[in-house]
Design a protein around this motif. Structure first.
Motif, PDB file in Angstrom:
ATOM      1  N   LEU A 140       1.016  -1.390   0.206  1.00 44.07           N
ATOM      2  CA  LEU A 140      -0.007  -0.029  -0.015  1.00 44.07           C
ATOM      3  C   LEU A 140       0.744   1.201   0.010  1.00 44.07           C
ATOM      4  CD1 LEU A 140      -2.762  -1.019   2.514  1.00 44.07           C
ATOM      5  CD2 LEU A 140      -2.910  -1.039   0.004  1.00 44.07           C
ATOM      6  N   ILE A 145       2.269  -1.219  11.068  1.00 46.38           N
ATOM      7  CA  ILE A 145       1.573  -0.251   9.952  1.00 46.38           C
ATOM      8  C   ILE A 145       1.384   0.832  10.431  1.00 46.38           C
ATOM      9  CG2 ILE A 145       0.132  -0.804   8.086  1.00 46.38           C
ATOM     10  CD1 ILE A 145       0.374  -3.790   8.526  1.00 46.38           C
ATOM     11  N   SER A 146       2.038   1.889  10.102  1.00 42.65           N
ATOM     12  CA  SER A 146       1.713   3.001  10.520  1.00 42.65           C
ATOM     13  C   SER A 146       0.355   3.841   9.505  1.00 42.65           C
ATOM     14  CB  SER A 146       2.783   4.053  10.564  1.00 42.65           C
ATOM     15  OG  SER A 146       3.432   4.356   9.417  1.00 42.65           O
ATOM     16  N   ASN A 147      -0.476   4.248  10.025  1.00 38.55           N
ATOM     17  CA  ASN A 147      -1.669   4.701   9.379  1.00 38.55           C
ATOM     18  C   ASN A 147      -2.130   6.214   9.793  1.00 38.55           C
ATOM     19  OD1 ASN A 147      -3.888   5.375   7.914  1.00 38.55           O
ATOM     20  ND2 ASN A 147      -5.285   3.724   8.963  1.00 38.55           N
ATOM     21  N   ALA A 184      -5.591   6.986  10.662  1.00 40.84           N
ATOM     22  CA  ALA A 184      -6.499   6.376  11.694  1.00 40.84           C
ATOM     23  C   ALA A 184      -7.696   6.880  12.217  1.00 40.84           C
ATOM     24  CB  ALA A 184      -5.558   5.590  12.516  1.00 40.84           C
ATOM     25  N   GLU A 196     -12.201   9.746   9.153  1.00 43.76           N
ATOM     26  CA  GLU A 196     -13.213   8.578   8.480  1.00 43.76           C
ATOM     27  C   GLU A 196     -12.713   7.729   7.429  1.00 43.76           C
ATOM     28  OE1 GLU A 196     -16.584   8.463   9.671  1.00 43.76           O
ATOM     29  OE2 GLU A 196     -15.774   9.614  11.355  1.00 43.76           O
ATOM     30  N   SER A 232     -10.417   3.360   7.091  1.00 39.37           N
ATOM     31  CA  SER A 232     -10.446   1.724   6.640  1.00 39.37           C
ATOM     32  C   SER A 232     -10.363   1.957   5.364  1.00 39.37           C
ATOM     33  CB  SER A 232     -11.928   1.274   6.920  1.00 39.37           C
ATOM     34  OG  SER A 232     -12.994   2.113   6.069  1.00 39.37           O
ATOM     35  N   ASP A 233     -10.383   2.923   4.353  1.00 36.84           N
ATOM     36  CA  ASP A 233      -9.866   2.773   3.156  1.00 36.84           C
ATOM     37  C   ASP A 233      -8.409   2.839   2.936  1.00 36.84           C
ATOM     38  OD1 ASP A 233     -12.398   2.622   2.209  1.00 36.84           O
ATOM     39  OD2 ASP A 233     -12.508   4.950   2.353  1.00 36.84           O
ATOM     40  N   PRO A 264      -7.362  -1.132   5.238  1.00 38.09           N
ATOM     41  CA  PRO A 264      -8.389  -1.493   5.532  1.00 38.09           C
ATOM     42  C   PRO A 264      -8.159  -2.729   6.652  1.00 38.09           C
ATOM     43  CG  PRO A 264      -7.591  -2.328   3.524  1.00 38.09           C
ATOM     44  CD  PRO A 264      -6.635  -1.432   3.971  1.00 38.09           C
ATOM     45  N   MET A 265      -7.975  -2.229   7.933  1.00 37.98           N
ATOM     46  CA  MET A 265      -7.755  -3.189   8.948  1.00 37.98           C
ATOM     47  C   MET A 265      -8.678  -3.167  10.133  1.00 37.98           C
ATOM     48  SD  MET A 265      -5.199  -4.788   8.086  1.00 37.98           S
ATOM     49  CE  MET A 265      -5.309  -5.447   9.516  1.00 37.98           C
ATOM     50  N   PRO A 266      -8.873  -3.917  11.023  1.00 40.39           N
ATOM     51  CA  PRO A 266      -9.944  -4.034  12.088  1.00 40.39           C
ATOM     52  C   PRO A 266     -10.110  -2.596  12.606  1.00 40.39           C
ATOM     53  CG  PRO A 266      -8.183  -5.672  12.656  1.00 40.39           C
ATOM     54  CD  PRO A 266      -7.741  -4.942  11.429  1.00 40.39           C
ATOM     55  N   VAL A 267     -11.430  -2.135  12.693  1.00 46.50           N
ATOM     56  CA  VAL A 267     -11.673  -0.669  13.102  1.00 46.50           C
ATOM     57  C   VAL A 267     -12.457  -0.951  14.357  1.00 46.50           C
ATOM     58  CG1 VAL A 267     -11.414   0.383  10.884  1.00 46.50           C
ATOM     59  CG2 VAL A 267     -13.668  -0.695  11.571  1.00 46.50           C
ATOM     60  N   LEU A 268     -12.492   0.110  15.198  1.00 47.26           N
ATOM     61  CA  LEU A 268     -13.235   0.223  16.413  1.00 47.26           C
ATOM     62  C   LEU A 268     -14.673  -0.509  16.249  1.00 47.26           C
ATOM     63  CD1 LEU A 268     -12.930   0.908  19.343  1.00 47.26           C
ATOM     64  CD2 LEU A 268     -13.813   3.020  18.777  1.00 47.26           C
ATOM     65  N   GLU A 277     -15.763  -2.408  14.435  1.00 46.02           N
ATOM     66  CA  GLU A 277     -15.596  -3.983  13.903  1.00 46.02           C
ATOM     67  C   GLU A 277     -15.300  -4.824  15.213  1.00 46.02           C
ATOM     68  OE1 GLU A 277     -13.468  -7.345  11.352  1.00 46.02           O
ATOM     69  OE2 GLU A 277     -12.659  -5.220  11.745  1.00 46.02           O
TER      70      GLU A 277
END
Lengths: 174, 174
Positions: B131, B151-153, B156, B159, B162-163, B166-170, B172
Motif C-alpha cells: 500500500l 503498519i503506521s496509518n 487512523a 473517517e 479503513s480505506d 483496511p484493518m480492524p476498526v473500532l 468491528e
C-alpha cells in the motif's frame, strides 16, 4: 590410504550426512502448529466489547514489556491452526481482517495480512518456537490492533491463558 | 675356400640348401679336408648351442603379452590429454576429498544454525508493504523474543481510515 579411497569414503560420508539432514529437516518441518490472535490495544480499562477477555499470561507480559504506549490488551479472537509448505492457510481473524500463513521450511514462515480483502502487508521471517511475530497498527481514538502469531508444540490443542479474575462488569443501573 | 663357400657350408648345415647346390657342397666336403674340418667345427658349435641355449618361456600367452603392451601404449598416449585439462579441473580433482569434506561440514553447520536459531531471525526477514498510503517499520526485542511489524496509518482517526489501511476498526471490534 590412497587418495581415491579417501575421496570415496568422504563422498559416502557426505551422502549419509545429506540423507540424515534431509530426513531431520523433513521431520522437523512435518508438523507446524500455529496460534494467531487478534488483540486490541487501548489505554482504557475496559474493552469496547465486554465479551473480549483481558489478555493475560506470557503474551500479555511480552506486549507490556515492548516499547508500546498501551496499558491494556484485549483478546478479540484466537485461532489455532496447522500450516504446510504446499499452500497458504487462510485464517479469518475478524469480519474485515484475515491472514494467510505458509510454512517456508527451516522454521521460516510467510504471513500475508489482508484487510477488507486487500493485501496490506507480507512478512517473510524465521519463526522458531519461542518467537512471536506481531503485526500491528493504529486504530481510531488512540487505540491499536495487533495480530500475534507464534508456533505451538504439535501436541498443544489450545493456548494457555492464566486464569485471572474476571473483569468487573459495571453494576446494572437500577 | 672363400667367404661364399663358408656361407654355403653353413646353409647346408642348417638344411637350407636343396638339389644341386646341396650335392655340390656335399662333394666339396668329401674332397676338401679344410672344408671338412670347418664343417665338423660348425657341427660341433651347432650341437653346443642347441644343448646349452637357455629357453625363455613367457608366463602368459603370446597374445596376452602383446595386448598388455598395446594397452600400456594406449594408456601413455592418453596421459598428455589429461594434463591438457584446465588447471582448475586438475586442482578440483586433486582436492576433491578436501572440498567435499568442507562442503558437507558447511552444509551441516548451516542446517544446525538454522534449526537452533543461532542465525539472528532479523537476518532473513523480509517485509513487503504493497500500500502506498501507509508506512511500515519493524522492531525486534531480543529479551521478549518478539518482532513487531508496525503498519503506521496517518489516517487512523479519519473517517476514511479503513480505506487507507483496511484493518480492524473500532466498530468491528465493538
Amino acid at each position: 590410504m590412497t587418495p581415491s579411497l579417501i575421496t570415496r569414503r568422504t563422498l559416502r560420508l557426505g551422502f549419509a550426512a545429506l540423507v540424515f539432514a534431509t530426513t531431520l529437516g523433513a521431520a522437523v518441518a512435518a508438523d507446524r502448529k500455529m496460534e494467531a490472535r487478534l488483540i486490541w490495544g487501548t489505554n482504557e480499562d475496559k474493552s469496547p466489547n465486554p465479551n473480549h477477555k483481558l489478555l493475560v499470561g506470557e503474551l500479555a507480559k511480552k506486549l507490556r514489556d515492548m516499547p508500546l504506549k498501551w496499558k491494556n490488551y484485549f483478546e478479540v479472537t484466537q485461532r489455532v491452526f496447522a500450516i504446510n509448505d504446499k499452500s497458504y492457510t487462510n485464517i479469518v481473524m475478524s469480519r474485515k481482517c484475515s491472514i494467510e500463513v505458509k510454512d517456508k521450511g527451516t522454521n521460516n514462515v510467510t504471513v500475508k495480512l489482508y484487510g477488507d480483502g486487500k493485501q496490506v502487508n507480507r512478512v517473510d521471517k524465521p519463526l522458531p518456537r519461542g518467537e512471536v511475530l506481531t503485526i500491528g497498527g493504529d486504530a481510531k481514538d488512540n487505540n491499536a490492533w495487533f495480530i500475534t502469531l507464534r508456533p505451538l508444540n504439535s501436541e498443544t490443542k489450545s493456548l494457555e491463558t492464566k486464569k485471572e479474575p474476571a473483569i468487573a462488569k459495571p453494576a446494572p443501573a437500577k | 675356400m672363400n667367404v661364399d663357400d663358408g656361407i654355403k657350408l653353413q646353409a647346408y648345415l642348417d638344411g637350407e640348401l636343396t638339389g644341386r647346390e646341396a650335392q655340390q657342397v656335399a662333394a666339396l666336403i668329401e674332397s676338401d679336408a679344410e672344408v671338412r674340418a670347418l664343417f665338423a667345427e660348425l657341427q660341433q658349435t651347432q650341437m653346443l648351442l642347441k644343448g646349452n641355449e637357455p629357453e625363455l618361456r613367457l608366463p602368459e600367452s603370446r597374445e596376452f603379452y602383446w595386448s598388455k603392451i598395446e594397452r600400456e601404449i594406449e594408456r601413455l598416449e592418453t596421459v598428455p590429454a589429461e594434463s591438457a585439462a584446465p588447471p582448475w579441473v586438475l586442482f578440483f580433482k586433486r582436492h576433491l576429498a578436501a572440498l567435499s569434506g568442507v562442503t558437507v561440514a558447511a552444509a551441516l553447520i548451516v542446517f544446525v544454525a538454522l534449526q537452533t536459531n543461532i542465525v539472528p531471525p532479523t537476518l532473513l526477514e523480509e517485509i513487503d508493504n504493497p500500500l502506498d498510503d501507509v508506512g511500515t517499520f519493524s522492531f525486534r526485542s531480543e529479551s521478549q523474543q518478539m518482532t513487531l511489524v508496525w503498519i503506521s496509518n496517518p489516517f487512523a482517526d479519519a473517517e476514511e481510515a479503513s480505506d487507507a489501511a483496511p484493518m480492524p476498526v473500532l466498530e468491528e471490534i465493538q
